[in-house]
Design an enzyme around this catalytic site. Structure first.
Site, PDB file in Angstrom:
ATOM      1  N   LYS A   1      -0.862  -6.742  -9.472  1.00 12.22           N
ATOM      2  CA  LYS A   1      -2.049  -6.938  -8.300  1.00 12.22           C
ATOM      3  C   LYS A   1      -1.716  -5.860  -7.146  1.00 12.22           C
ATOM      4  O   LYS A   1      -1.000  -6.348  -6.484  1.00 12.22           O
ATOM      5  CB  LYS A   1      -2.246  -8.223  -7.781  1.00 12.22           C
ATOM      6  CG  LYS A   1      -3.440  -8.849  -7.210  1.00 12.22           C
ATOM      7  CD  LYS A   1      -3.722  -8.310  -5.940  1.00 12.22           C
ATOM      8  CE  LYS A   1      -2.787  -8.312  -4.695  1.00 12.22           C
ATOM      9  NZ  LYS A   1      -3.271  -7.190  -3.808  1.00 12.22           N
TER      10      LYS A   1
ATOM     11  N   GLU B   1       9.290  -4.521  12.866  1.00 16.63           N
ATOM     12  CA  GLU B   1       8.989  -3.382  12.007  1.00 16.63           C
ATOM     13  C   GLU B   1       7.773  -2.786  12.484  1.00 16.63           C
ATOM     14  O   GLU B   1       6.808  -3.381  12.513  1.00 16.63           O
ATOM     15  CB  GLU B   1       8.885  -3.863  10.583  1.00 16.63           C
ATOM     16  CG  GLU B   1       8.586  -2.472   9.672  1.00 16.63           C
ATOM     17  CD  GLU B   1       8.359  -3.072   8.151  1.00 16.63           C
ATOM     18  OE1 GLU B   1       7.616  -4.193   7.976  1.00 16.63           O
ATOM     19  OE2 GLU B   1       8.954  -2.210   7.357  1.00 16.63           O
TER      20      GLU B   1
ATOM     21  N   CYS C   1       9.706   1.690   3.371  1.00 19.28           N
ATOM     22  CA  CYS C   1      10.449   0.534   3.582  1.00 19.28           C
ATOM     23  C   CYS C   1      11.949   1.192   3.814  1.00 19.28           C
ATOM     24  O   CYS C   1      12.775   0.442   4.386  1.00 19.28           O
ATOM     25  CB  CYS C   1      10.459  -0.502   2.557  1.00 19.28           C
ATOM     26  SG  CYS C   1      11.063   0.364   0.953  1.00 19.28           S
TER      27      CYS C   1
ATOM     28  N   PHE D   1       0.934  -1.017   0.001  1.00 17.90           N
ATOM     29  CA  PHE D   1       0.000   0.097  -0.042  1.00 17.90           C
ATOM     30  C   PHE D   1       0.762   1.201  -0.092  1.00 17.90           C
ATOM     31  O   PHE D   1       0.161   2.244  -0.313  1.00 17.90           O
ATOM     32  CB  PHE D   1      -0.753  -0.086   1.226  1.00 17.90           C
ATOM     33  CG  PHE D   1      -0.245   0.476   2.539  1.00 17.90           C
ATOM     34  CD1 PHE D   1      -0.021   1.835   2.809  1.00 17.90           C
ATOM     35  CD2 PHE D   1       0.314  -0.431   3.194  1.00 17.90           C
ATOM     36  CE1 PHE D   1       0.589   2.052   3.993  1.00 17.90           C
ATOM     37  CE2 PHE D   1       0.991  -0.228   4.503  1.00 17.90           C
ATOM     38  CZ  PHE D   1       0.908   1.028   4.871  1.00 17.90           C
TER      39      PHE D   1
END
Ligand code: NAD
Length: 497
Positions: free
Chosen positions: A173, A382, A281, A149
């Site tokens: 996708k 994380e 990230c 996302f």
């Protein structure tokens, strides 16, 4: 309620699935659309279509494919405001940040425009007497991309421009949390002249992902997302004999040396830890304060975190937007609660942050922890939110050891004025992307992006030269054209004479 469909064979496609997901505007908390979640049949139909399109697309000269990429580049530039607003409306990040991420995707398109040069291959004349040999790279077939996302334009654009330019067809996708940007990119590719069926978008969740993994016509899968899903994709693609690159999560450290320019380090850390609300990230979620710099660093950070401007992404004053969903907001708050329980010192607490007029938005203020230790879960896991943990290390070696022992290996940076520390750190860090006085060392499109350890499963990084390698297979041809002389059969291993 607006219904978000798929884009297959050059047109919108609703498929046969009755399942839908909800899409929200994170700034207000209002539902903005329903997204259709594809069935296995929908996926298989899209793949069959892409397989058919592969026959003619892969035969198009690279120069013709490049011309479509040039046109696509122009269309992204022309429509960048609209694309940026779509990102902000479903992801929540602030406008300028969203625009920057679109530009980083655009740079991959620019790189893909050079595909005739990139696919030139290698030739050796007279590899043996009167024998020539050459190596070429051919496309794989139908490739698929499964994306997270947090970068609805950039991460898909790490993948499909390279795949398509190399002569493959592609099924994307995207994340079901913010699917609209991918559909707009599909329309722009069509406008740029891309033949139907070459680029397709299928929205969905686990069912779609499993259908892509199980479909024998899908030759390769590129994945970016969290580590458990990356590992699942990697293992199952391998089982199904597919080529795979699966990029996972991260816990990026920023090592702050006592000799650094502190202002530079603090400003770098602010952007890297709180930009995009920490949902990157390559976000820095751990600051390692080396030697005696800890107190100065924490005091300087605290002042800035307390005055961070949090608000809707479309507000020009906002430095940080909301988180993507209510569930994610709860998860991040839960980690802050956990840090307190684990005994870290919560220097700035953003948990109760509220903005008038946006009470239902998914906001949290910046959070800053000090005295975090390596056995705490807030250090090991994380969080993917605006939470920065400061860990104290007595010297360079202890800091480097922390970096190298962590399970993730995406990005890392060091702030120092000492060339020896910078160089040794770059050399010894077991991490895929290293910054020296650069807080977010995301490589440009003509290099390649990827982490080490549990941040990437597979052999090749994304885009750049690694992208060309991933989306093509190597063939080496050896030939001779004997004139007159006919040779006798040879039963020994041929060697070049
Ligand atoms: P996610 O793993 O939840 O989802 C990623 C994709 O996988 C989505 O398309 C989703 O639909 C699909 N998916 C989710 N659950 C699945 C399941 N059980 N089986 C099959 N498919 C499934 O990740 P996210 O929350 O969308 O994104 C955030 C994560 O992505 C963070 O961990 C972040 O570090 C990571 N990320 C990594 C990079 C990188 O380059 N290494 C870049 C961006 C984001």
């Amino acid at each position: 309620m607006k219904k978000i469909q798929h884009f297959v064979n050059g047109q919108l496609f609703s498929g046969n699935s009755k399942r839908v997901g909800k899409v929200f505007n994170p700034a207000t908390g209002e539902q903005s659309a329903e997204v259709i979640l594809a069935s296995t049949k929908d996926i298989n139909d899209a793949v069959a279509n892409a397989a058919e399109a592969f026959e003619s697309w892969s035969n198009k000269p690279p120069l013709q494919r490049a011309r479509i990429m040039f046109k696509f580049k122009e269309l992204i530039e022309k429509n960048s405001d609209e694309l940026t607003k779509i990102i902000v409306s479903e992801h929540g990040k602030v406008y300028e940040d969203a625009k920057g991420s679109l530009t980083r995707g655009l740079e991959v398109v620019e790189y893909a425009c050079g595909i005739p040069q990139l696919l030139k291959g290698e030739f050796t004349e007279n590899v043996g007497t009167d024998v020539d040999s050459w190596s070429i790279r051919q496309p794989l077939g139908v490739c698929a991309g499964i994306t997270p996302f947090n970068f609805p334009a950039m991460v898909p654009m790490w993948m499909f421009p390279m795949a398509i330019a190399c002569g493959n067809t592609f099924i994307l996708k995207p994340s079901e949390k913010d699917p609209s940007c991918a559909l707009r990119l599909a329309e722009l590719l069509k406008e740029a002249g891309l033949p139907n069926g070459v680029f397709n978008v299928v929205n969905g969740d686990k069912e779609s992902v499993d259908a892509l993994i199980d479909n024998k016509e899908v030759a390769a899968i590129s994945f970016v997302g969290s580590t458990p899903i990356a590992k699942y994709i990697y293992e199952n693609c391998a089982k199904n004999e597919k080529r795979v690159q699966a990029l996972g999560g991260a816990k990026n450290h920023c090592v702050v040396m006592p000799d650094c320019d502190l202002d530079q380090a603090v400003n770098g850390l602010m952007g890297a830890a709180y930009g995009s609300a920490g949902e990157r990230c390559m976000a820095q979620s751990v600051a390692v304060a080396v030697g005696g710099i800890g107190d100065k660093l924490v005091n300087a950070l605290a002042k800035k975190v307390e005055t961070l401007k949090v608000g809707p992404g479309m507000d020009k004053q906002s430095e940080m937007g909301p988180l993507v969903t209510k569930e994610h907001l709860e998860k991040v708050k839960g980690y802050v609660d956990l840090g307190v329980k684990e005994g870290a010192k919560l220097v700035v607490d953003g948990r109760d942050f509220k903005i008038q007029g946006y009470e239902n938005g998914y906001y949290i203020g910046g959070c800053l922890f000090d005295n975090v230790t390596k056995d705490m879960r807030i250090y090991k896991e994380e969080i993917f939110g605006p939470v920065l943990s400061v860990v104290r290390a007595k010297d360079f070696n202890e800091a480097l050891n922390l970096v190298n022992k962590h399970e993730f290996g995406n990005g890392v940076s060091i702030f120092t004025r000492d060339g020896d520390s910078g160089r040794t750190f770059s050399n010894k860090a077991k991490i895929g992307m290293v910054g020296v006085n650069i807080p977010i060392p995301v490589p440009m499109a003509f290099h390649s992006f990827g982490g080490w350890k549990r941040s990437l499963f597979g052999d090749q990084h994304m885009h750049g030269p690694e992208g060309v390698r991933f989306y093509t297979k190597l063939k080496t041809i050896t030939s001779r054209w004997p004139s007159g002389l006919r040779s006798d059969p040879e039963f020994t291993m041929p060697t070049m004479k």
